[in-house]
Structure formats: C-alpha cells, structure tokens
Scaffold this motif. Structure first.
Motif, PDB file in Angstrom:
ATOM      1  N   THR A  77       4.915   7.563  10.364  1.00  0.00           N
ATOM      2  CA  THR A  77       3.540   7.548   9.862  1.00  0.00           C
ATOM      3  C   THR A  77       2.863   6.223  10.164  1.00  0.00           C
ATOM      4  OG1 THR A  77       4.282   6.720   7.707  1.00  0.00           O
ATOM      5  CG2 THR A  77       4.178   9.103   7.975  1.00  0.00           C
ATOM      6  N   TRP A  78       1.837   6.266  10.987  1.00  0.00           N
ATOM      7  CA  TRP A  78       1.064   5.044  11.246  1.00  0.00           C
ATOM      8  C   TRP A  78      -0.145   4.995  10.315  1.00  0.00           C
ATOM      9  CZ3 TRP A  78      -4.025   4.121  12.242  1.00  0.00           C
ATOM     10  CH2 TRP A  78      -4.355   2.767  12.459  1.00  0.00           C
ATOM     11  N   TRP A  79      -0.270   3.894   9.650  1.00  0.00           N
ATOM     12  CA  TRP A  79      -1.459   3.654   8.829  1.00  0.00           C
ATOM     13  C   TRP A  79      -1.453   2.218   8.374  1.00  0.00           C
ATOM     14  CZ3 TRP A  79      -0.984   3.659   3.109  1.00  0.00           C
ATOM     15  CH2 TRP A  79       0.318   3.866   2.663  1.00  0.00           C
TER      16      TRP A  79
ATOM     17  N   ILE B 179       0.836  -1.207   0.000  1.00  0.00           N
ATOM     18  CA  ILE B 179       0.000   0.000   0.000  1.00  0.00           C
ATOM     19  C   ILE B 179       0.871   1.258   0.000  1.00  0.00           C
ATOM     20  CG2 ILE B 179      -0.293   0.131   2.517  1.00  0.00           C
ATOM     21  CD1 ILE B 179      -3.011   0.984  -0.085  1.00  0.00           C
ATOM     22  N   THR B 180       2.020   1.204   0.661  1.00  0.00           N
ATOM     23  CA  THR B 180       2.885   2.385   0.694  1.00  0.00           C
ATOM     24  C   THR B 180       3.293   2.792  -0.718  1.00  0.00           C
ATOM     25  OG1 THR B 180       3.691   1.596   2.817  1.00  0.00           O
ATOM     26  CG2 THR B 180       4.911   3.403   1.810  1.00  0.00           C
TER      27      THR B 180
ATOM     28  N   GLY C  93       8.362  -4.996   8.304  1.00  0.00           N
ATOM     29  CA  GLY C  93       7.328  -4.057   7.879  1.00  0.00           C
ATOM     30  C   GLY C  93       6.267  -4.683   6.994  1.00  0.00           C
TER      31      GLY C  93
ATOM     32  N   ASN D 115       4.505  -8.866  11.937  1.00  0.00           N
ATOM     33  CA  ASN D 115       5.061  -7.781  11.144  1.00  0.00           C
ATOM     34  C   ASN D 115       6.544  -8.077  10.929  1.00  0.00           C
ATOM     35  OD1 ASN D 115       6.072  -5.340  10.155  1.00  0.00           O
ATOM     36  ND2 ASN D 115       4.460  -4.186  11.173  1.00  0.00           N
TER      37      ASN D 115
ATOM     38  N   ILE E 229       2.361   3.000  19.162  1.00  0.00           N
ATOM     39  CA  ILE E 229       1.808   1.740  18.665  1.00  0.00           C
ATOM     40  C   ILE E 229       2.598   0.589  19.285  1.00  0.00           C
ATOM     41  CG2 ILE E 229       1.263   0.373  16.603  1.00  0.00           C
ATOM     42  CD1 ILE E 229      -0.159   3.128  16.703  1.00  0.00           C
TER      43      ILE E 229
ATOM     44  N   VAL F 104       7.767   4.193   8.106  1.00  0.00           N
ATOM     45  CA  VAL F 104       6.460   3.545   8.014  1.00  0.00           C
ATOM     46  C   VAL F 104       6.594   2.031   8.130  1.00  0.00           C
ATOM     47  CG1 VAL F 104       6.595   3.383   5.486  1.00  0.00           C
ATOM     48  CG2 VAL F 104       4.367   3.257   6.591  1.00  0.00           C
TER      49      VAL F 104
ATOM     50  N   GLU G 227       6.138  -0.216  10.833  1.00  0.00           N
ATOM     51  CA  GLU G 227       6.264  -0.866  12.139  1.00  0.00           C
ATOM     52  C   GLU G 227       6.756   0.189  13.119  1.00  0.00           C
ATOM     53  OE1 GLU G 227       9.827  -3.270  12.391  1.00  0.00           O
ATOM     54  OE2 GLU G 227      10.411  -2.586  10.415  1.00  0.00           O
TER      55      GLU G 227
HETATM   56  C1  WT7 Z   1       0.268  -2.499  10.177  1.00  0.00           C
HETATM   57  C2  WT7 Z   1      -0.307  -2.267   8.809  1.00  0.00           C
HETATM   58  C3  WT7 Z   1       1.026   1.417   6.279  1.00  0.00           C
HETATM   59  C4  WT7 Z   1       1.905   0.951   5.295  1.00  0.00           C
HETATM   60  C5  WT7 Z   1       2.759  -0.221   5.600  1.00  0.00           C
HETATM   61  C6  WT7 Z   1       2.131  -1.330   6.381  1.00  0.00           C
HETATM   62  C7  WT7 Z   1       1.967  -1.542  11.454  1.00  0.00           C
HETATM   63  C8  WT7 Z   1       2.389   0.540  10.130  1.00  0.00           C
HETATM   64  C9  WT7 Z   1       3.372   1.792  11.598  1.00  0.00           C
HETATM   65  C10 WT7 Z   1       4.036   2.782  12.374  1.00  0.00           C
HETATM   66  C11 WT7 Z   1       3.911   1.323  14.187  1.00  0.00           C
HETATM   67  C12 WT7 Z   1       3.027   0.582  12.208  1.00  0.00           C
HETATM   68  C13 WT7 Z   1       0.703  -1.625  12.278  1.00  0.00           C
HETATM   69  C14 WT7 Z   1      -0.387  -1.665  11.227  1.00  0.00           C
HETATM   70  N1  WT7 Z   1       2.424  -0.179  11.270  1.00  0.00           N
HETATM   71  N2  WT7 Z   1       2.968   1.732  10.319  1.00  0.00           N
HETATM   72  N3  WT7 Z   1       4.416   3.964  11.865  1.00  0.00           N
HETATM   73  N4  WT7 Z   1       4.280   2.500  13.673  1.00  0.00           N
HETATM   74  N5  WT7 Z   1       3.298   0.345  13.503  1.00  0.00           N
HETATM   75  O1  WT7 Z   1       0.818  -1.594   5.960  1.00  0.00           O
HETATM   76  O2  WT7 Z   1       0.862  -4.073   5.704  1.00  0.00           O
HETATM   77  O3  WT7 Z   1      -1.305  -2.854   6.027  1.00  0.00           O
HETATM   78  O4  WT7 Z   1       0.336  -3.113   7.901  1.00  0.00           O
HETATM   79  O5  WT7 Z   1       1.634  -2.115  10.190  1.00  0.00           O
HETATM   80  O6  WT7 Z   1       0.705  -2.797  13.024  1.00  0.00           O
HETATM   81  O7  WT7 Z   1      -1.590  -2.257  11.677  1.00  0.00           O
HETATM   82  P1  WT7 Z   1       0.144  -2.955   6.341  1.00  0.00           P
END
Ligand code: WT7
Length: 656
Positions: free
Chosen positions: A418-420, A316-317, A532, A529, A520, A392, A394
């Motif tokens: 950035t958390w998302w 997604i990033t 990442g 995770n 988080i 981004v 983790e």
């Molecule tokens: C999960 C989502 C968003 C793009 C990459 C991952 C973890 C993501 C962070 C952050 C701590 C984070 C969460 C989330 N996460 N960004 N900045 N700090 N944890 O996308 O594969 O959909 O994973 O990644 O646990 O729920 P994804």
C-alpha cells in the motif's frame, strides 16, 4: 544491476486465487475497472455515494466538493457528523458484544474489549476531558504507549471535538515541546511509562522535561495513564491528574459533539524538507471516509476477520488502520504493546496463531529483520488463519516480498503493498486483493477514485518505463487540508506553481511499467525513509548544529539492509577535527545528542568528521558527493569546482 533496474525487470505476476477472488467484495478486474470508470465518469457522485453509504450523518451534506478556494478543498461541507459516533455508537445495535480490540501487552497479558465496553470507556474518558474544561476545537497532545487507552484517548478527543495531535512515544522531549507549541495544545494525555521488550519506556518524565523547555504556557493539564509503578515522581498538583482518577464516577454515556465535515479531526506532524516538521491537518468526514473505504477495499474486510496492523498510533498508519478504519468498519483488531523479538523471535507468529489473525499488515523493515532471524520461527507456528498480508511505509524489495509470500503467507495469501502518506490519510495506490494481480515490489494500481499519474517537470505524463514525479491529479476526500498554521507552506509544498497549482505533488519519484503498475523509487526531496519512518535531513542537521561543539553538519542517507535507509552525518566541529579514538568518542556523543534532540530513530549510524564540507565556490554543499562517500562509492563526479578537494579524503574515514 541497480535495484531500480532489477525492480523494473520483475516479471513475476501473482493473480488472486479463484477462491480468494470469489469471496472478495471487489471480485475480479471487471469489478475493479467498473469502479474506476464510475469514478472517471461521475467523480463527485462516486465519492458522494460512498460518503452516504459508509458514514452515518447527523445532518446530510448537500454538496460533495467545494473547490472554489483550491487547493483548500472542502468535502461534504455542510454535512454534520461525529467520528467517534461512527466508530462506536452505531455498532452497538448489532455488534455490542463483538470484540473491538484484543490487546496483547509486552508480557503477554491479553485483554479483550467489546464495542460496548470500548464505547463506555471512551464516553467516560470524554466526560473526564470535558470536566477539565477541554472544548471543541482545542488541541490535545497524545503521547502514549501502544494500548487500548491510546485509542480511547484519540476517540474521546474526536467525541468532544478536540483536535488530537499524537506524538510517537519514541520522540524526544524537544520534539514533544515543539509540537505542543506549534499546535497550541491545552492538554497532554500520556502514561507514566510504557513497556517494550521487557523494559520501561519513559513518558511522563519526558513530558515534564518538554514542559520545562518553555513556551508551553497553553498547557493546562496532563492526564497520566498508570501503566507501571514508576515514572511519575515530578507530580504537579493541579496540572497533573491520573487517568483513573479522572474517569472515576464519570457517566458511561457522552453525547457526541456534532461536528462540521471539515472541522479538523487531528493534526499529525511529519518531516518535510525544512528543519521544522509540518502539522498535517486532517478533516473529520473526508478523512474518516478515506480510512474506512480503503480499509474495506484494500483489506477486503469480512465480519469474522481478525485484523492486525503492527504500526504505532504515533504514525498515520496507526491512525487510519488502528484507530479509525477498523473501528469505523466495526472490525476486530489486535493491538500489541511490545516488539517482534521479545521475549524471542517467535512473538509475531505466536500472536498470529494465538489470536487467529486473518489479515496482517506490517512494514518491509520488520519483514527484513524477521527474515534475518530465520524461516524456522514462522514455520514452527500454525499460520493457517492468515488470508491476506499487507505492507506499508517504503518500497519492499522483491526478495523480502517473496519470503513474506511463501514463508508467512504459505503462497496462499495475496500481498497488498500500500502506497500512501501522512498527507493522503489513507491508502492511494494498492491492489484490491480479489482483483488486481500483484508483482513483488510494485504497489500496483491506484484505488478507484484516485487519479494518480507520473509526470515530468512540466507536468506532462511520462511514458511507461520513464521515471518521473508522482502526482494525484484530482482532490480526494482524505487529502490533507492544510499545514496547521501555515497555509502558504501547504500550497508551496503540495500544489506547486509548475503544475498550475492543480496537482497534488506527493514528493516521491515513481515509474510505471507497460501494465500501468506503479513502482515507487524514493523521495525527490531531502527526506529519508529510515525503517519506514520519515526523517528530514535538515531536521537532523539542525539538531546537530544545536550542539555547542558543532559548526556545520550535512546529513544524507545510505542503503541499509534492514532499515532500508540509514542516516549518515558529515560534521565540522568548531574545534580541531578529531581523529582515532577521539573521533569515535565524539561520534558516540553526537549520536546520543541526536537521540535526545529528536528521538532514537533519527540517530545517525555513521558520523564522519572533516575540516570542512565539500562545497561549490558559491558555497553550496555538494550532497551528491556526500551520498557517494556515504555509500562507499568511488567518486566519479567532477570535483574541480570544489574549494578544498583534500577534505574528501578526510570524510571517507569512518569515525569508528
Ligand atoms: C512516504 C510517506 C503511509 C504510511 C507510512 C508512511 C514512502 C509509503 C510506501 C510503499 C513505497 C512507500 C513514500 C511516501 N512509502 N508507503 N508502499 N511503497 N514507498 O507515511 O511517514 O507519511 O511517509 O513513505 O516515500 O512518500 P509517511
């Protein structure tokens, strides 16, 4: 002291420098708070105004949000637009000759394309797709190396209204096949091979294998971009067509297909807590809005910036901050084909220097592996072009944050953590770098318009310092619309009954400190995770038990210095429990098996064999116990309910 405690005791505060703040679009906390208040007071017009400001509509929308069928929210419902038009055509009047993409190949070859050139390529390829009979609403799988063409493929789908589903180039044939079947894809866009770290990466042959696995009758065509001179020896006339042949002689313009705001833009599969990946379905307008708006706010983008997001378009990033956000905002960006350590560990820093990158966005796992290689690599390069850094994927450990800040950012650049998620489509909790002071390890505060909170099981907000579940309390434009083909699973997974179906449940546990900053802590479900990347433990378990030798398997995570988390598998074979050299060989065999079933990223670091798994009398696997064993911790839990306590000792013996 556990990491959790140490993170919460982190008190260092890094406010933006005066210089950065003065130049920033959202400058200072008053500006940030002002935006948040606007969103609080007039939620719908807040988003409506941004949608009018950022998106060029073919036909304007008359209503911002339709929540009559919650949680299946509709945004800007009767508006009409085309996402590729917004990313390309509208920049041509002012910025036709602005560089859109600086592509650096694995071998260092640099290719620059302007917005005019990218527009031309997208139109020609879109016309090619149309000539194959691909129509609005049909699904197209994209299985490509990092390249200009990967972006062209996605944009061309958007242009003709086809729904792309990008599959990361590291995923296996089986993963490709599962996604083709679930999405009912009519075509695949791939390359013969990719190049990474000086070595070819098989793509077309993996697609051939995927199509051979059965169930892919919906596929009419595979389009193959020629990157190398090999890897296309199973050519099927009629089905397979070269990219360059398809685009040859195609018109250089292509009228975009005008789409409803809610028409799906793409599906992206991600791991959940069951064995089957979820097809996260995103909308056209709401998604584009989220990608663009967060891109301009979080990265404080300026016309002369050179932006580099190192993520692959398979995640997604790469969708939001390679394909859609930067192009939507008319920015210049780097796309890199290769790996950070090829030909040597200078590569990233050399590229930042060579292309005068001003904004650099990467994952904590990459930072940690670069730290390990030593500070003298970045220090040998002129990194003075950098003005902003991001992370981004983790949580970032404060130590890595400080290194990133001091060694890479030379204590000058704010860091946006950035958390998302795949589901949120765009950044949710992240500092606006000209306003919010940062703290190492915290993603800080929600973006204006994002109503995030931390709640307990009953949905009540928890006090600062007390952990809970991260939720988003109001729908927002870039939120996932449904799980492709499975609306019930969508409802259950993300809008659970416990919260009256009102809150979006992110699946993360989090904590908030006395300043309201979010920290988080990790997933609350069986999702790991690893570097990442999201991996479902059940997915890996299913892959293991698909092996004819395996009777049962349980997968857990353990902390890993570089990857964040590593996969540990506990396996019961149908035959006798292997020991010594036999166990080592079997472990290797199963690792290779998982890599072949899912992809290398899912490969366990460690496999342990037992005559059984630790279970309660009712037959439930005691995962807590397995996690303790995986971490090499002493077992303090009550094991009296265990059927067969002796197996604990077996499982503590590493196979290698
Ligand atoms: C999960 C989502 C968003 C793009 C990459 C991952 C973890 C993501 C962070 C952050 C701590 C984070 C969460 C989330 N996460 N960004 N900045 N700090 N944890 O996308 O594969 O959909 O994973 O990644 O646990 O729920 P994804």
């Amino acid at each position: 002291m556990s990491t959790l405690d140490s993170i919460l005791k982190e008190t260092r505060l890094f406010p933006p420098s005066d210089e950065f703040r003065h130049r920033a679009a959202v400058s200072g906390m008053d500006a940030y708070n002002g935006l948040c208040e606007q969103a609080d007071d007039h939620y719908l017009s807040f988003w409506g105004d941004i949608a009018r400001e950022l998106i060029t509509w073919k036909k304007p929308f008359s209503r911002v949000l339709d929540d009559s069928n919650a949680p299946f929210f509709k945004w800007f419902d009767d508006g009409v637009l085309n996402v590729s038009y917004n990313c390309l055509d509208r920049h041509l009047a002012q910025n036709a000759n602005k560089i859109a993409i600086i592509f650096e190949a694995d071998d260092g070859t640099v290719t620059r394309v302007t917005y005019a050139e990218l527009h031309r390529r997208v139109c020609q390829f879109a016309n090619g797709l149309k000539s194959l009979g691909i129509r609005k609403g049909e699904r197209v799988v994209v299985y490509m190396p990092m390249s200009i063409e990967a972006v062209v493929a996605m944009q061309a789908c958007a242009r003709i209204g086809a729904i792309h589903s990008v599959v990361f180039g590291g995923f296996s044939a089986k993963s490709v096949q599962e996604r083709i079947v679930d999405a009912g894809a009519v075509a695949i866009i791939t390359a013969n091979e990719g190049m990474r770290g000086g070595k070819p990466v098989a793509l077309k042959s993996v697609v051939d294998e995927a199509l051979g696995l059965g169930g892919c009758d919906s596929i009419r065509h595979t389009v193959v971009y020629q990157r190398t001179n090999n890897g296309a020896n199973q050519w099927q006339e009629g089905r397979d067509i070269w990219w360059h042949k398809l685009t040859e002689g195609q018109a250089e313009s292509c009228e975009p297909e005008w789409m409803g705001a809610e028409d799906p833009l793409f599906i992206l599969y991600t791991s959940g807590s069951t064995g089957k990946p979820k097809g996260i379905q995103h909308s056209s307008a709401g998604y584009l809005l989220g990608a663009m708006n967060s891109f301009r706010w979080v990265f404080d983008i300026k016309p002369n910036d050179v932006f580099w997001c190192t993520a692959d378009v398979g995640w997604i990033t790469g969708h939001s901050y390679v394909c859609y956000g930067p192009l939507g905002m008319g920015a210049t960006q780097i796309i890199f084909e290769g790996v950070p350590t090829y030909p040597d560990a200078h590569r990233f820093w050399q590229m930042i220097e060579r292309h005068k990158v001003s904004i650099f966005y990467t994952a904590p796992t990459a930072i940690r592996s670069l730290i390990k290689l030593g500070a003298d690599f970045p220090q040998q390069h002129d990194l003075s072009s950098l003005r902003l850094l991001g992370t981004v994927g983790e949580p970032i450990n404060p130590e890595a944050w400080i290194w990133y800040h001091e060694v890479v950012g030379q204590s000058r650049c704010p860091i946006v953590d950035t958390w998302w998620q795949t589901e949120t489509g765009s950044a949710m909790i992240a500092p606006l770098p000209g306003a919010v002071a940062t703290k190492p390890g915290s993603c800080t505060l929600p973006l204006p318009g994002i109503i995030a909170d931390i709640v307990d099981e009953s949905g009540a907000p928890v006090e600062p310092g007390k952990g809970g579940m991260l939720v988003i309390k109001k729908p927002f434009p870039s939120l996932v619309r449904t799980i492709w083909g499975d609306p019930e699973r969508f409802k259950k997974a993300y809008f659970p009954e416990e919260f009256n179906g009102q809150y979006y449940l992110a699946g993360d546990s989090a904590n908030r400190d006395e300043h309201g900053y979010f920290w988080i802590m990790g997933r609350i479900d069986d999702v790991l995770n690893v570097s990442g990347h999201r991996l479902g433990t059940m997915e890996i378990e299913s892959a293991l038990v698909a092996n004819p030798l395996v009777a049962e398997a349980a997968v857990v995570g353990k902390p890993h210095e570089i990857k964040g988390e590593a996969v540990v598998a506990f396996v019961v074979l149908k035959g006798a429990r292997p020991v010594g050299e036999e166990a080592r060989k079997m472990a290797e065999q199963l690792k290779t098996w998982v890599a072949h079933e899912i992809g290398k990223i899912a490969q366990p670091d460690d496999i342990r064999f037992g005559d059984n798994l630790p279970k309660t009398r009712s037959g439930k696997i005691m995962r807590r116990l397995l996690r303790a064993i995986a971490r090499g911790e002493e077992i303090t839990q009550d094991t009296s309910t265990l059927e067969n306590p002796a197996i604990l000792q077996q499982l503590q013996e590493p196979a290698a």
